[in-house]
Write a protein that holds these residues in place. Structure first.
Motif, PDB file in Angstrom:
ATOM      1  N   TYR A 515       1.041  -1.169  -0.051  1.00  0.00           N
ATOM      2  CA  TYR A 515       0.126  -0.036   0.030  1.00  0.00           C
ATOM      3  C   TYR A 515       0.668   1.274   0.184  1.00  0.00           C
ATOM      4  N   ASN A 516       0.066   2.207  -0.565  1.00  0.00           N
ATOM      5  CA  ASN A 516       1.133   3.554  -0.592  1.00  0.00           C
ATOM      6  C   ASN A 516       0.932   4.336   0.524  1.00  0.00           C
ATOM      7  N   ASP A 517       1.743   5.510   0.620  1.00  0.00           N
ATOM      8  CA  ASP A 517       1.860   6.628   1.388  1.00  0.00           C
ATOM      9  C   ASP A 517       0.480   6.999   2.026  1.00  0.00           C
ATOM     10  N   ASP A 518      -0.619   7.130   0.949  1.00  0.00           N
ATOM     11  CA  ASP A 518      -1.801   7.459   1.313  1.00  0.00           C
ATOM     12  C   ASP A 518      -2.738   6.274   2.029  1.00  0.00           C
ATOM     13  N   GLY A 519      -2.197   5.251   2.075  1.00  0.00           N
ATOM     14  CA  GLY A 519      -2.911   4.239   2.595  1.00  0.00           C
ATOM     15  C   GLY A 519      -3.771   3.665   1.654  1.00  0.00           C
ATOM     16  N   GLU A 520      -3.665   3.689   0.376  1.00  0.00           N
ATOM     17  CA  GLU A 520      -4.234   2.962  -0.539  1.00  0.00           C
ATOM     18  C   GLU A 520      -3.455   1.557  -1.099  1.00  0.00           C
ATOM     19  N   VAL A 521      -4.082   0.490  -1.197  1.00  0.00           N
ATOM     20  CA  VAL A 521      -3.526  -0.833  -1.473  1.00  0.00           C
ATOM     21  C   VAL A 521      -3.211  -0.588  -3.199  1.00  0.00           C
ATOM     22  N   THR A 522      -2.152  -1.008  -3.347  1.00  0.00           N
ATOM     23  CA  THR A 522      -1.585  -1.044  -4.815  1.00  0.00           C
ATOM     24  C   THR A 522      -1.447  -2.596  -5.521  1.00  0.00           C
ATOM     25  N   GLU A 523      -0.649  -3.245  -5.025  1.00  0.00           N
ATOM     26  CA  GLU A 523      -0.563  -4.577  -5.824  1.00  0.00           C
ATOM     27  C   GLU A 523       0.471  -5.375  -4.919  1.00  0.00           C
ATOM     28  N   THR A 524       0.823  -6.338  -5.258  1.00  0.00           N
ATOM     29  CA  THR A 524       2.013  -7.375  -4.385  1.00  0.00           C
ATOM     30  C   THR A 524       2.990  -7.023  -5.288  1.00  0.00           C
ATOM     31  N   THR A 525       4.132  -7.940  -4.584  1.00  0.00           N
ATOM     32  CA  THR A 525       5.613  -7.708  -5.240  1.00  0.00           C
ATOM     33  C   THR A 525       5.769  -8.086  -6.414  1.00  0.00           C
ATOM     34  N   LEU A 533     -15.648  -6.647  -2.897  1.00  0.00           N
ATOM     35  CA  LEU A 533     -15.750  -5.669  -2.224  1.00  0.00           C
ATOM     36  C   LEU A 533     -17.304  -4.953  -2.302  1.00  0.00           C
ATOM     37  N   ASP A 534     -18.164  -5.184  -1.622  1.00  0.00           N
ATOM     38  CA  ASP A 534     -19.588  -4.728  -1.772  1.00  0.00           C
ATOM     39  C   ASP A 534     -20.139  -5.383  -3.000  1.00  0.00           C
ATOM     40  N   GLY A 535     -19.896  -6.659  -3.218  1.00  0.00           N
ATOM     41  CA  GLY A 535     -20.566  -7.485  -4.301  1.00  0.00           C
ATOM     42  C   GLY A 535     -19.855  -7.174  -5.484  1.00  0.00           C
ATOM     43  N   ARG A 536     -18.610  -6.462  -5.915  1.00  0.00           N
ATOM     44  CA  ARG A 536     -17.665  -5.959  -6.959  1.00  0.00           C
ATOM     45  C   ARG A 536     -16.501  -6.513  -6.959  1.00  0.00           C
ATOM     46  N   TRP A 537     -15.955  -7.265  -7.931  1.00  0.00           N
ATOM     47  CA  TRP A 537     -14.619  -7.549  -7.895  1.00  0.00           C
ATOM     48  C   TRP A 537     -13.781  -6.117  -8.451  1.00  0.00           C
ATOM     49  N   ILE A 538     -12.902  -5.595  -7.624  1.00  0.00           N
ATOM     50  CA  ILE A 538     -12.091  -4.353  -8.091  1.00  0.00           C
ATOM     51  C   ILE A 538     -10.490  -4.599  -7.930  1.00  0.00           C
ATOM     52  N   THR A 539      -9.907  -3.870  -8.596  1.00  0.00           N
ATOM     53  CA  THR A 539      -8.634  -3.660  -8.618  1.00  0.00           C
ATOM     54  C   THR A 539      -8.039  -2.287  -8.606  1.00  0.00           C
ATOM     55  N   PRO A 540      -7.044  -2.063  -7.875  1.00  0.00           N
ATOM     56  CA  PRO A 540      -6.518  -0.785  -7.757  1.00  0.00           C
ATOM     57  C   PRO A 540      -6.258  -0.082  -9.197  1.00  0.00           C
ATOM     58  N   PRO A 541      -6.663   1.172  -9.270  1.00  0.00           N
ATOM     59  CA  PRO A 541      -6.169   1.881 -10.550  1.00  0.00           C
ATOM     60  C   PRO A 541      -4.692   2.172 -10.437  1.00  0.00           C
ATOM     61  N   GLU A 542      -4.202   2.542 -11.722  1.00  0.00           N
ATOM     62  CA  GLU A 542      -2.847   2.787 -11.780  1.00  0.00           C
ATOM     63  C   GLU A 542      -2.372   3.971 -11.118  1.00  0.00           C
ATOM     64  N   GLY A 543      -3.308   4.654 -10.990  1.00  0.00           N
ATOM     65  CA  GLY A 543      -2.800   5.978 -10.339  1.00  0.00           C
ATOM     66  C   GLY A 543      -2.375   5.895  -8.763  1.00  0.00           C
ATOM     67  N   CYS A 544      -2.664   4.811  -8.250  1.00  0.00           N
ATOM     68  CA  CYS A 544      -2.398   4.289  -6.948  1.00  0.00           C
ATOM     69  C   CYS A 544      -0.831   3.923  -6.593  1.00  0.00           C
ATOM     70  N   GLY A 545      -0.173   3.557  -8.085  1.00  0.00           N
ATOM     71  CA  GLY A 545       1.151   3.139  -7.923  1.00  0.00           C
ATOM     72  C   GLY A 545       1.343   1.652  -8.103  1.00  0.00           C
ATOM     73  N   LEU A 546       1.380   1.227  -9.402  1.00  0.00           N
ATOM     74  CA  LEU A 546       1.568  -0.368  -9.436  1.00  0.00           C
ATOM     75  C   LEU A 546       2.067  -0.553 -10.901  1.00  0.00           C
ATOM     76  N   LEU A 547       2.316  -1.748 -11.212  1.00  0.00           N
ATOM     77  CA  LEU A 547       2.479  -2.333 -12.564  1.00  0.00           C
ATOM     78  C   LEU A 547       1.333  -2.518 -13.268  1.00  0.00           C
ATOM     79  N   PRO A 548       0.798  -1.892 -14.354  1.00  0.00           N
ATOM     80  CA  PRO A 548      -0.423  -2.429 -15.114  1.00  0.00           C
ATOM     81  C   PRO A 548       0.019  -3.898 -15.644  1.00  0.00           C
ATOM     82  N   GLY A 549      -0.162  -4.793 -15.195  1.00  0.00           N
ATOM     83  CA  GLY A 549      -0.011  -6.236 -15.397  1.00  0.00           C
ATOM     84  C   GLY A 549      -1.042  -6.514 -16.729  1.00  0.00           C
TER      85      GLY A 549
END
Length: 593
Positions: A515-525, A533-549
Motif C-alpha cells: 500500500y502507498n503513503d496515502d493508505g491505498e492498496v496497490t499490488e503485490t511484489t 468488495l460490496d459485491g464487485r470485484w475491483i483492482t486498484p487503478p494505476e494512479g495508486c502506483g503499480l505495474l499495469p499487469g
C-alpha cells in the motif's frame, strides 16, 4: 583528468543541431577561491573568448556575495569559480564502450521526512510574516560510486536526455556531471557588450503519468494549477527586474509565459524572459544582475537567501550555481561572444568516489508537504534511473509451445523501451521468443524476455509448477515508498524495492500486499491484486502506483474486473481476494490475519 564533454541544446533554436564537443587538455585554468577573485576570473574568461578561445566551467552558489554582499551563503568547500580555457573543441568521442560500461551508486538516506515537514512549516511562518513569497528549499543525498564516472555521465544523459549536459573533471577527484534541463541565460554579445540575452526559468513541476491519458491529465493539471502558475510568475517577475539592471530601457519582454515541457520523469513549466543588453555590459555584469538564478532562491531574492542559509545546513556547491560555456561567436563578428549557462539542477558532484545529489523545490504559501515530498521524489528519479544498469523485462507463460498473451506483452515492452529510450526491434523480440518456444514444445514454462540498453534481446525459460490455492497474502508492515517510481510502472530487472518486502522463506506466505503513503492498496511484489468488495470485484487503478499487469488488463477488458481505490480502512470489509498476473492467471487468495 577526464576530457571535458558538453552536450548543449541551442536555446534559441531547439530543433537545431546540438553543441556536442569534447575538450582535451586545457591551456589554462582560471579559478577563484575568494569572493574578491570571482569578478576577475569572469573578466579573464570573457577576454579569452573574445580572443577566440573557448572557456568551460562553473560558479558555485556560494559565489553570490561576490556580486552583492547582502546575499547570505555558507562557507564554500572548494572553488567559488572554476573555468578551463581551450584553444578549440574536439569531436565528441566515437568509442561507445565506456558509455555502455557499468556504473553503480549506492545511496544512503537523505533528508528525513520529519525534517522536511519542519522546514516547510518554518517557510510557511516566514511567508505568513511577510518576509518572502517563495523559498527554494533543497537538501542533499550522498552515495558511493562503483565504476567509471564517464559511464555514469552516459547513464545520466540517457536518464535525462536533452537540455544542457556537461561533464567537467576539475582534478583532485572533483567532477561535476550535470544533465540540467534549465537554461540560466544565453547571451550573444558584440565586442561593445551590446547584444541579446535570454533567460528561461523553470518553476512548476508534475510527475509524468503512467499512461498516455494520465500523462496528458498531469500536464493539463500543471498548466492550469493556480499554485504552479503563481510559483512561475513570481520568478518571472524577479528575473524581469534583474534583467532591467543590464537592459536597454524598454527592452525587457516575456514572449513565452507558462509553457509546459516534457522531461523523462517530470513535466516542467518554463517561461522566456528576454532583453537587449546595453553597450558596456560585461560578463561579470550579467552575473551581477542575475546570479543566483531566482528559480533556485525564491522571492524576494535577498530575503529568500537568508532563509535558505538558516534552513540548509551547508553549502550547495555547483548545484544551483551556474555551469556553461563562453565561446567566440564569429557570426556576430570578430570579438563577439556567446555565453550559455545552465542552472545546475539534476547535477551530481563527485569527490573521489563520494557522490552528492541535491534536490529541491520552490515553497509557496499553499505548498502541501505530501505534494512537495512527491515532487522531490520525481525530481530524484533521474539519479535513481542512472544509479545502476538494468534490463527491461517481460515474464510470459509458455504452454505447449505457445506464449500466453504474447501481443500484449510485446506491446508493453515496447512502451517501456520508448519510455526509457532503449532501442527496440520488434523482430528480434519475436525471434527470441520463437527460439524459446521451439526448444520447449511441451509442458508449462516461465519465459523471461529481456532487453538491454543497447537494444539486445535475450530470452530464457524455466519450468513452472502448478501453484496450490488459495495463496496466502500478508499485509506489508509499512507503506511502499516507491509506489510512484517509474520502476514500479515499468517492469525491469531493478527490483530491490520489491525485494525488501518479499515474504520470508518457509513462512507459508505467497506474496506481500503493498500500500502507498496515502493508505491505498496497490499490488503485490510480483502481481496485481483483486478484491471482492460490496459485491464487485475491483483492482486498484494505476494512479495508486503499480505495474499495469497484462493479466489485469485482460480481465478489465473482459469486464471481470473494474478499477476502484481500495483503502486500508476497506480491507476488513473485503469478502474475497485474488492474486492476478499473466503467468499464473487468477489465483484465489486469503489475507493473513
Amino acid at each position: 583528468m577526464n576530457p571535458a564533454l558538453i552536450d548543449f541544446a541551442d536555446p534559441r533554436a531547439p530543433q537545431a543541431p546540438r553543441l556536442r564537443s569534447a575538450f582535451g587538455a586545457p591551456r589554462q585554468i582560471l579559478a577563484a577561491r575568494s569572493h574578491d577573485e570571482v569578478r576577475p576570473v569572469l573578466d579573464a574568461v570573457e577576454a579569452a573568448a573574445r580572443a577566440g578561445l573557448w572557456c568551460l566551467g562553473w560558479l558555485a552558489y556560494e559565489a553570490a556575495p561576490a556580486f552583492d554582499a547582502a546575499m547570505r551563503v555558507h562557507a564554500a568547500q572548494g572553488d567559488l569559480a572554476w573555468f578551463a580555457v581551450y584553444d578549440a573543441p574536439a569531436p565528441w568521442p566515437q568509442d561507445g564502450a565506456q558509455e555502455m560500461a557499468a556504473a553503480r551508486i549506492t545511496w544512503s538516506a537523505g533528508l528525513a521526512r520529519s525534517a522536511f515537514d519542519a522546514a516547510l512549516e518554518q517557510i510557511h511562518a516566514h511567508i505568513a510574516a511577510g518576509r518572502c513569497y517563495q523559498v527554494n528549499f533543497t537538501a542533499p543525498m550522498f552515495g558511493q560510486l562503483e565504476g567509471d564516472a564517464r559511464a555514469l555521465f552516459a547513464a545520466l544523459r540517457r536518464a535525462q536526455p536533452g537540455g544542457y549536459a556537461a561533464h567537467i573533471d576539475a582534478g583532485d577527484g572533483r567532477q561535476v556531471l550535470s544533465v540540467s534541463p534549465e537554461l540560466f541565460f544565453d547571451w550573444r554579445a558584440a565586442p561593445d557588450g551590446s547584444g541579446a540575452i535570454l533567460t528561461r526559468p523553470m518553476k512548476g513541476t508534475a510527475a509524468r503519468g503512467a499512461g498516455a491519458a494520465e500523462d496528458a491529465a498531469r500536464e493539463r493539471q500543471l498548466r492550469e494549477s493556480p499554485k504552479e502558475r503563481a510559483e512561475n510568475v513570481m520568478i518571472v517577475d524577479l528575473l524581469r527586474n534583474d534583467l532591467s539592471r543590464i537592459a536597454q530601457p524598454g527592452s525587457v519582454r516575456v514572449p513565452r509565459l507558462l509553457q509546459t515541457q516534457a522531461l523523462a520523469t517530470v513535466w516542467q513549466m518554463t517561461s522566456d524572459v528576454q532583453a537587449d543588453t546595453r553597450a558596456g555590459t560585461r560578463l561579470a555584469d550579467v552575473f551581477a544582475a542575475l546570479f543566483p538564478c531566482g528559480s533556485v532562491t525564491g522571492a524576494p531574492k535577498i530575503e529568500a537567501m537568508r532563509i535558505i542559509h538558516a534552513l540548509e545546513g551547508g553549502p550547495r556547491g555547483v548545484y544551483c550555481g551556474a555551469l556553461g560555456l563562453v565561446q567566440p561567436d564569429p557570426q556576430c563578428g570578430a570579438g563577439a561572444v556567446a555565453a550559455t549557462f545552465n542552472v545546475p539542477i539534476r547535477t551530481l558532484q563527485l569527490q573521489g568516489r563520494r557522490v552528492r545529489c541535491d534536490v529541491g523545490s520552490g515553497i509557496v504559501w499553499d505548498a502541501q508537504p505530501q505534494a512537495e515530498w512527491r515532487e522531490w521524489a520525481a525530481k530524484r528519479a533521474f539519479a535513481e534511473r542512472a544509479s545502476a544498469p538494468f534490463e527491461l523485462l517481460e515474464t510470459l507463460a509458455l504452454h505447449d509451445g505457445r506464449h500466453r498473451h504474447l501481443p500484449q506483452h510485446l506491446a508493453r515492452l515496447q512502451r517501456s523501451a520508448a519510455h526509457f529510450g532503449y532501442p527496440c526491434d520488434a523482430q528480434s523480440l519475436t525471434d527470441c521468443l520463437e527460439g524459446i518456444a521451439r526448444a520447449h514444445p511441451t509442458g508449462l514454462w516461465r519465459t523471461r524476455l529481456l532487453l538491454d540498453v543497447q537494444g539486445r534481446a535475450r530470452a530464457e525459460a524455466f519450468a513452472l509448477a502448478a501453484t496450490p490455492v488459495p495463496v496466502l497474502l500478508a499485509l506489508a508492515p509499512r507503506p511502499f515508498a516507491f509506489a510512484s517510481s517509474e520502476f514500479v510502472r515499468h517492469k525491469t530487472t531493478r527490483r530491490e524495492h520489491y525485494a525488501a518486502f518479499a515474504p520470508e522463506p518457509d513462512s507459508g506466505v505467497f506474496d506481500t500486499l503493498l500500500y502507498n503513503d496515502d493508505g491505498e492498496v496497490t499490488e503485490t511484489t510480483f502481481g496485481n491484486v483483486a478484491a471482492l468488495l460490496d459485491g464487485r470485484w475491483i483492482t486498484p487503478p494505476e494512479g495508486c502506483g503499480l505495474l499495469p499487469g497484462v493479466g489485469r488488463a485482460v480481465l478489465l477488458r473482459e469486464g471481470r474486473l473494474r478499477e476502484g481505490v481500495l483503502r486500508l480502512a476497506d480491507v476488513p470489509r473485503v469478502q474475497e481476494w485474488a492474486f492476478v498476473n499473466s503467468l499464473r492467471g487468477w489465483l484465489p487468495a486469503r489475507l493473513q490475519r
